[in-house]
Design a protein around this motif. Structure first.
Motif, PDB file in Angstrom:
ATOM      1  N   LYS A 115      -0.565   3.369  25.267  1.00 59.27           N
ATOM      2  CA  LYS A 115      -1.441   3.796  26.685  1.00 59.27           C
ATOM      3  C   LYS A 115      -1.953   5.278  26.774  1.00 59.27           C
ATOM      4  N   THR A 116      -0.903   6.214  26.036  1.00 59.33           N
ATOM      5  CA  THR A 116      -1.283   7.692  25.835  1.00 59.33           C
ATOM      6  C   THR A 116      -2.514   7.722  25.108  1.00 59.33           C
ATOM      7  N   ALA A 117      -2.769   7.025  23.935  1.00 61.77           N
ATOM      8  CA  ALA A 117      -3.890   7.193  23.125  1.00 61.77           C
ATOM      9  C   ALA A 117      -5.165   6.345  23.854  1.00 61.77           C
ATOM     10  N   ASN A 118      -5.067   5.494  24.590  1.00 65.16           N
ATOM     11  CA  ASN A 118      -6.029   5.069  25.255  1.00 65.16           C
ATOM     12  C   ASN A 118      -6.616   5.946  26.296  1.00 65.16           C
ATOM     13  N   LEU A 119      -5.937   6.663  27.056  1.00 64.39           N
ATOM     14  CA  LEU A 119      -6.156   7.506  28.129  1.00 64.39           C
ATOM     15  C   LEU A 119      -6.984   8.837  27.245  1.00 64.39           C
ATOM     16  N   LEU A 121      -8.423   8.553  24.530  1.00 70.51           N
ATOM     17  CA  LEU A 121      -9.754   7.917  24.116  1.00 70.51           C
ATOM     18  C   LEU A 121     -10.664   8.102  25.127  1.00 70.51           C
ATOM     19  N   LYS A 122     -10.394   7.813  26.353  1.00 68.22           N
ATOM     20  CA  LYS A 122     -11.236   7.793  27.393  1.00 68.22           C
ATOM     21  C   LYS A 122     -11.688   9.282  27.747  1.00 68.22           C
ATOM     22  N   GLU A 123     -10.958  10.272  27.717  1.00 73.42           N
ATOM     23  CA  GLU A 123     -11.130  11.378  27.709  1.00 73.42           C
ATOM     24  C   GLU A 123     -12.217  12.139  26.657  1.00 73.42           C
ATOM     25  N   LEU A 124     -12.005  11.569  25.503  1.00 72.23           N
ATOM     26  CA  LEU A 124     -12.719  12.143  24.350  1.00 72.23           C
ATOM     27  C   LEU A 124     -14.193  11.572  24.509  1.00 72.23           C
ATOM     28  N   PHE A 125     -14.326  10.225  25.067  1.00 76.78           N
ATOM     29  CA  PHE A 125     -15.659   9.410  25.153  1.00 76.78           C
ATOM     30  C   PHE A 125     -16.197  10.294  26.360  1.00 76.78           C
ATOM     31  N   THR A 126     -15.610  10.596  27.421  1.00 80.30           N
ATOM     32  CA  THR A 126     -16.263  11.198  28.411  1.00 80.30           C
ATOM     33  C   THR A 126     -16.740  12.716  28.014  1.00 80.30           C
TER      34      THR A 126
END
Length: 179
Positions: A115-119, A121-126
């Motif tokens: 879950k932390t990794a997915n969050l 990833l969202k930050e990095l994509f943004t």
């Protein structure tokens, strides 16, 4: 083909798990008895655990249950002396818990880690999207007139193609969906 027989490792983990389950159940039962005697219904709910409940738990759940019982033991330790529970019992549970966690496969990620990794990833994509739209796209406008082929190629490369999306054409006479 190489044989990867894990029988000994699995048996060792099972033995460690059963030992941990017995210890958790024993200590949780004492905590439950103390909670009933003192009328602490919150504690009763926290430690109302059966041996079969513990045996059915997944690896991560059992480790978490062990940690919870250990924390409760330590927080109620002064009241547990009349039940013959000492810090040695808590230390014994902690040792068995550590042995159990060390016997678990290392390559599995916990739900929290995923879950932390997915969050992240969202930050990095943004961040990447902001760099493209707010910096690189704006820097490319200077090539619109001086290098039109380069600029057109860049704009085409920036188009996002959703390959997984299907658009079905409605049958003749079938009403179209209104959004």
């Amino acid at each position: 083909m190489v044989s990867t027989d894990q029988t000994g490792v699995v048996q060792q983990k099972t033995t460690i798990q059963e030992d941990l389950v017995d210890t958790i159940f024993s200590l949780a039962s004492v905590l439950y008895a103390m909670a009933v005697r003192s009328g602490d219904q919150v504690l009763q709910r926290k430690v109302n655990i059966t041996r079969s409940d513990l045996l059915r738990q997944r690896d991560g759940e059992l480790a978490l249950t062990s940690k919870n019982v250990l924390n409760l033991l330590r927080s109620y330790m002064p009241r547990l002396t009349e039940y013959k529970i000492t810090e040695n019992d808590a230390t014994n549970l902690e040792t068995k818990q550590n042995n159990y966690e060390n016997s678990l496969p290392v390559n599995r990620l916990t739900v929290l880690e995923r879950k932390t990794a997915n969050l992240r990833l969202k930050e990095l994509f943004t961040t990447a999207n902001n760099l493209l739209t707010e910096q690189l796209d704006r820097m490319m406008t200077r090539f619109e007139k001086s290098e039109p082929d380069f600029y057109t190629s860049y704009k085409n490369a920036r188009k996002v193609v959703a390959y997984g999306t299907r658009y079905e054409k409605p049958q003749v006479g079938e009403p179209t969906a209104q959004a």
